[in-house]
Design a protein around this motif. Structure first.
Motif, PDB file in Angstrom:
ATOM      1  N   ARG A  58       2.405   1.161   0.045  1.00 40.40           N
ATOM      2  CA  ARG A  58       1.370   0.187   0.373  1.00 40.40           C
ATOM      3  C   ARG A  58       2.028  -0.999   1.062  1.00 40.40           C
ATOM      4  N   VAL A  59       1.225  -1.787   1.747  1.00 36.13           N
ATOM      5  CA  VAL A  59       1.727  -2.942   2.490  1.00 36.13           C
ATOM      6  C   VAL A  59       1.047  -4.198   1.973  1.00 36.13           C
ATOM      7  N   THR A  60       1.829  -5.232   1.754  1.00 37.23           N
ATOM      8  CA  THR A  60       1.257  -6.500   1.337  1.00 37.23           C
ATOM      9  C   THR A  60       1.368  -7.508   2.472  1.00 37.23           C
ATOM     10  N   GLY A  61       0.294  -8.238   2.690  1.00 37.02           N
ATOM     11  CA  GLY A  61       0.320  -9.325   3.660  1.00 37.02           C
ATOM     12  C   GLY A  61       0.385 -10.639   2.899  1.00 37.02           C
ATOM     13  N   SER A  62      -0.709 -11.379   2.920  1.00 35.22           N
ATOM     14  CA  SER A  62      -0.768 -12.638   2.180  1.00 35.22           C
ATOM     15  C   SER A  62      -1.296 -12.443   0.764  1.00 35.22           C
ATOM     16  N   LYS A  63      -1.629 -11.196   0.393  1.00 35.27           N
ATOM     17  CA  LYS A  63      -2.103 -10.844  -0.950  1.00 35.27           C
ATOM     18  C   LYS A  63      -3.430 -11.503  -1.282  1.00 35.27           C
ATOM     19  N   MET A  64      -4.262 -11.783  -0.252  1.00 36.38           N
ATOM     20  CA  MET A  64      -5.535 -12.453  -0.488  1.00 36.38           C
ATOM     21  C   MET A  64      -6.604 -11.519  -1.050  1.00 36.38           C
ATOM     22  N   SER A  65      -6.456 -10.213  -0.836  1.00 35.95           N
ATOM     23  CA  SER A  65      -7.472  -9.253  -1.279  1.00 35.95           C
ATOM     24  C   SER A  65      -7.367  -9.016  -2.779  1.00 35.95           C
ATOM     25  N   PRO A  66      -8.426  -8.456  -3.393  1.00 41.98           N
ATOM     26  CA  PRO A  66      -8.321  -8.042  -4.795  1.00 41.98           C
ATOM     27  C   PRO A  66      -7.156  -7.079  -4.975  1.00 41.98           C
ATOM     28  N   SER A  67      -6.593  -7.050  -6.178  1.00 42.35           N
ATOM     29  CA  SER A  67      -5.384  -6.266  -6.412  1.00 42.35           C
ATOM     30  C   SER A  67      -5.602  -4.774  -6.198  1.00 42.35           C
ATOM     31  N   ARG A  68      -6.826  -4.285  -6.318  1.00 45.27           N
ATOM     32  CA  ARG A  68      -7.070  -2.845  -6.150  1.00 45.27           C
ATOM     33  C   ARG A  68      -6.728  -2.374  -4.745  1.00 45.27           C
ATOM     34  N   MET A  69      -6.771  -3.269  -3.764  1.00 42.70           N
ATOM     35  CA  MET A  69      -6.472  -2.885  -2.387  1.00 42.70           C
ATOM     36  C   MET A  69      -4.977  -2.689  -2.165  1.00 42.70           C
ATOM     37  N   LEU A  70      -4.151  -3.240  -3.056  1.00 41.28           N
ATOM     38  CA  LEU A  70      -2.708  -3.279  -2.821  1.00 41.28           C
ATOM     39  C   LEU A  70      -1.901  -2.550  -3.879  1.00 41.28           C
ATOM     40  N   LYS A  71      -2.494  -2.291  -5.021  1.00 46.82           N
ATOM     41  CA  LYS A  71      -1.732  -1.889  -6.197  1.00 46.82           C
ATOM     42  C   LYS A  71      -0.957  -0.591  -5.992  1.00 46.82           C
ATOM     43  N   VAL A  72       0.283  -0.608  -6.433  1.00 44.96           N
ATOM     44  CA  VAL A  72       1.108   0.598  -6.516  1.00 44.96           C
ATOM     45  C   VAL A  72       1.496   0.764  -7.979  1.00 44.96           C
ATOM     46  N   ALA A  73       1.565   1.998  -8.442  1.00 43.46           N
ATOM     47  CA  ALA A  73       1.728   2.210  -9.872  1.00 43.46           C
ATOM     48  C   ALA A  73       2.878   3.133 -10.234  1.00 43.46           C
ATOM     49  N   GLY A  74       3.159   4.134  -9.408  1.00 43.58           N
ATOM     50  CA  GLY A  74       4.163   5.123  -9.765  1.00 43.58           C
ATOM     51  C   GLY A  74       5.581   4.591  -9.687  1.00 43.58           C
ATOM     52  N   GLN A  75       6.489   5.246 -10.416  1.00 43.23           N
ATOM     53  CA  GLN A  75       7.887   4.824 -10.444  1.00 43.23           C
ATOM     54  C   GLN A  75       8.528   4.867  -9.063  1.00 43.23           C
ATOM     55  N   GLN A  76       8.077   5.797  -8.217  1.00 52.02           N
ATOM     56  CA  GLN A  76       8.677   5.952  -6.887  1.00 52.02           C
ATOM     57  C   GLN A  76       7.873   5.261  -5.792  1.00 52.02           C
ATOM     58  N   ASP A  77       6.807   4.556  -6.179  1.00 50.85           N
ATOM     59  CA  ASP A  77       5.970   3.884  -5.195  1.00 50.85           C
ATOM     60  C   ASP A  77       6.678   2.660  -4.616  1.00 50.85           C
ATOM     61  N   THR A  78       6.286   2.307  -3.388  1.00 44.36           N
ATOM     62  CA  THR A  78       6.912   1.194  -2.672  1.00 44.36           C
ATOM     63  C   THR A  78       5.850   0.251  -2.133  1.00 44.36           C
ATOM     64  N   LEU A  79       6.081  -1.037  -2.283  1.00 46.92           N
ATOM     65  CA  LEU A  79       5.227  -2.065  -1.688  1.00 46.92           C
ATOM     66  C   LEU A  79       6.029  -2.748  -0.592  1.00 46.92           C
ATOM     67  N   ILE A  80       5.532  -2.691   0.633  1.00 48.31           N
ATOM     68  CA  ILE A  80       6.274  -3.218   1.780  1.00 48.31           C
ATOM     69  C   ILE A  80       5.777  -4.616   2.138  1.00 48.31           C
ATOM     70  N   ASP A  81       6.721  -5.531   2.226  1.00 52.57           N
ATOM     71  CA  ASP A  81       6.462  -6.906   2.649  1.00 52.57           C
ATOM     72  C   ASP A  81       6.826  -7.003   4.135  1.00 52.57           C
ATOM     73  N   LEU A  82       5.828  -7.290   4.975  1.00 54.05           N
ATOM     74  CA  LEU A  82       6.031  -7.312   6.433  1.00 54.05           C
ATOM     75  C   LEU A  82       6.360  -8.703   6.969  1.00 54.05           C
ATOM     76  N   SER A  83       6.707  -9.640   6.109  1.00 55.64           N
ATOM     77  CA  SER A  83       6.885 -11.020   6.583  1.00 55.64           C
ATOM     78  C   SER A  83       7.994 -11.156   7.619  1.00 55.64           C
ATOM     79  N   ASN A  84       8.949 -10.236   7.647  1.00 54.24           N
ATOM     80  CA  ASN A  84      10.001 -10.292   8.675  1.00 54.24           C
ATOM     81  C   ASN A  84       9.530  -9.752  10.021  1.00 54.24           C
ATOM     82  N   LEU A  85       8.457  -8.993  10.030  1.00 58.98           N
ATOM     83  CA  LEU A  85       7.888  -8.477  11.280  1.00 58.98           C
ATOM     84  C   LEU A  85       6.767  -9.412  11.681  1.00 58.98           C
ATOM     85  N   SER A  86       7.139 -10.546  12.242  1.00 63.15           N
ATOM     86  CA  SER A  86       6.192 -11.618  12.518  1.00 63.15           C
ATOM     87  C   SER A  86       6.527 -12.281  13.843  1.00 63.15           C
ATOM     88  N   GLY A  87       5.495 -12.813  14.495  1.00 60.47           N
ATOM     89  CA  GLY A  87       5.707 -13.597  15.704  1.00 60.47           C
ATOM     90  C   GLY A  87       5.180 -12.947  16.966  1.00 60.47           C
TER      91      GLY A  87
END
Length: 460
Positions: A58-87
């Motif tokens: 899953r990808v997180t932006g500013s995290k403004m949406s309800p958590s159900r839109m972003l939530k990852v639960a499994g041990q191998q799941d990944t949440l990607i922060d795109l803040s470095n891909l900006s501009g």
């Protein structure tokens, strides 16, 4: 009284520094273990990360949406922060390409700095990322435009196998990619069409709600941009209507160093209404600070100063405050009938409210899953603020549940990035292109790597 409702979770006003979980912006839902968060430095690193992931992504932006839109639960799941891909990546005479993690306020600031703007009106909160705004259908107001996604000329994504793909407006799946709920891939670049910066004059008025059914249509057909706040308890409406500024107004704006030009306040017609609304809010939220953000969002309705400025100065003026925000789109042609039904329901039930109903209308969207596809739409917005202790008033929750049921029964479509009860909606019936979207999803992410619990149920 306070109310516990799984659809409107209690928030945690104070998070422990030792909390191992990453929470959404409102602090009412954890979205991942902090150890699951990855922040690639560039697109190549992102490709490697996605390709190597053995769990869900899953990808997180500013995290403004309800958590159900972003939530990852499994041990191998990944949440990607795109803040470095900006501009800003590239600019032409009539377009601008930005990285997907660029905050909207940076998009707006860069464009206004060179005398350009997006043809779409902005949402009120500019801290969202560009990719997040597209994924959830962020929109402004005005029948001559629709969502921000409708101004995209091309969208670049990293797909589930780590490859990249470019989708232009003539691609068969472009209407799916425009608003993809994060279920198709990771958006890394968006090329947006631009136009010369327009200066607007916005007029603020207080009117009776007796003729709101027709007035809403008149405001939106008669002005380039319009937004209204309806106070049913007091039968009043605070309305903004904006047109392109005259030559004289533009000169005055330039002489004001191109800062928002405020005219003299013209009315105190809603002071009593606002004071009553503030009393409801104080009772519900128990917030002591009279200058707290929730109170400021209401107190400003006393201001009837006409203003002149660019579209971002005039309309992108939201105050980010933890809240439960429900927004339902109704075809514009049906909006007057729905307003009449809300009036009748309000008269019969006298629901408890501490914020007005927000009315914003847009033109049709080309995105398959946009609530404003395929016709002009009026969005009805409802807000309940959190109390100081992170709870919600029982009356507020009951109001949100009842009014959403009413609008869902009228064929309403919820804003994807806000709160809604999914059980109220027959998605394939609401979205004629639902099968086409599922076809695109199966082709782009056949193993459903970008799925979470919410989208798994949604697309089942």
């Amino acid at each position: 009284m306070t109310c516990e409702n799984p659809g409107y979770p209690r928030r945690k006003p104070q998070l422990s520094e030792n909390d191992s979980r990453l929470w959404n912006w409102a602090q009412n839902g954890p979205i991942a273990d902090k150890r699951a968060v990855r922040s690639p430095q560039n697109e190549a690193e992102l490709q490697t990360l996605v390709a190597a992931s053995e769990g869900k992504v899953r990808v997180t932006g500013s995290k403004m949406s309800p958590s159900r839109m972003l939530k990852v639960a499994g041990q191998q799941d990944t949440l990607i922060d795109l803040s470095n891909l900006s501009g800003l990546i590239e600019i032409t005479d009539d377009s601008a390409t930005f990285a997907g993690g660029t905050p909207l306020h940076e998009v707006y600031e860069m464009l206004t700095g060179i005398g350009r703007m997006l043809p779409s009106s902005p949402g009120v909160i500019a801290s969202q990322t560009l990719a997040g705004a597209l994924a959830t259908g962020t929109h402004g107001q005005g029948l001559q435009q629709s969502s921000i996604a409708d101004e995209a000329l091309s969208i670049r994504m990293v797909l589930a196998d780590g490859s990249t793909a470019e989708f232009t407006r003539d691609h068969r799946w472009f209407p799916a990619v425009q608003l993809g709920l994060g279920a198709l891939g990771v958006v890394t670049q968006v090329t947006l069409r631009t136009q010369p910066l327009t200066i607007y004059t916005c007029f603020k008025n207080a009117v009776s709600a007796d003729t709101l059914e027709q007035d809403l249509l008149d405001w939106n057909h008669g002005f380039a941009l319009s937004k209204a706040w309806w106070f049913p308890n007091e039968n009043q409406v605070h309305v903004w209507t904006a047109r392109e500024a005259s030559d004289v107004e533009i000169r005055q704006y330039r002489d004001n160093n191109e800062e928002l030009l405020t005219q003299e306040e013209t009315s105190d017609a809603m002071n009593d209404t606002i004071d009553q609304t503030l009393e409801h809010m104080r009772s519900d939220t128990k917030i002591v600070d009279e200058n707290g953000k929730p109170f400021r969002t209401v107190t400003r309705f006393k201001d009837f100063s006409d203003v002149t400025g660019d579209v971002y100065q005039v309309f992108c003026r939201g105050i980010a405050t933890p809240q439960i925000n429900v927004e339902i789109g109704i075809p514009l042609a049906r909006a007057p009938a729905v307003i009449a039904k809300i009036k009748a329901w309000h008269t019969e039930t006298q629901p408890h409210m501490h914020y007005p109903i927000i009315l914003r209308c847009t033109g049709p969207s080309s995105s398959w899953l946009s609530p404003s596809a395929p016709e002009a739409t009026c969005f009805f917005g409802f807000v309940v603020y959190y109390a100081e202790d992170g709870s919600l008033s029982e009356e507020g929750v009951n109001f949100l549940q009842a009014v959403e049921k009413l609008l869902a029964a009228e064929g309403g479509k919820p804003h994807w990035g806000k709160y809604f009860d999914a059980s109220l909606y027959d998605w394939p019936a609401l979205y004629p292109e639902w099968p086409a979207f599922l076809e695109a999803r199966e082709a782009l992410d056949p193993q459903h790597k970008f799925e979470n619990h919410f989208t798994a149920v949604l697309f089942d």
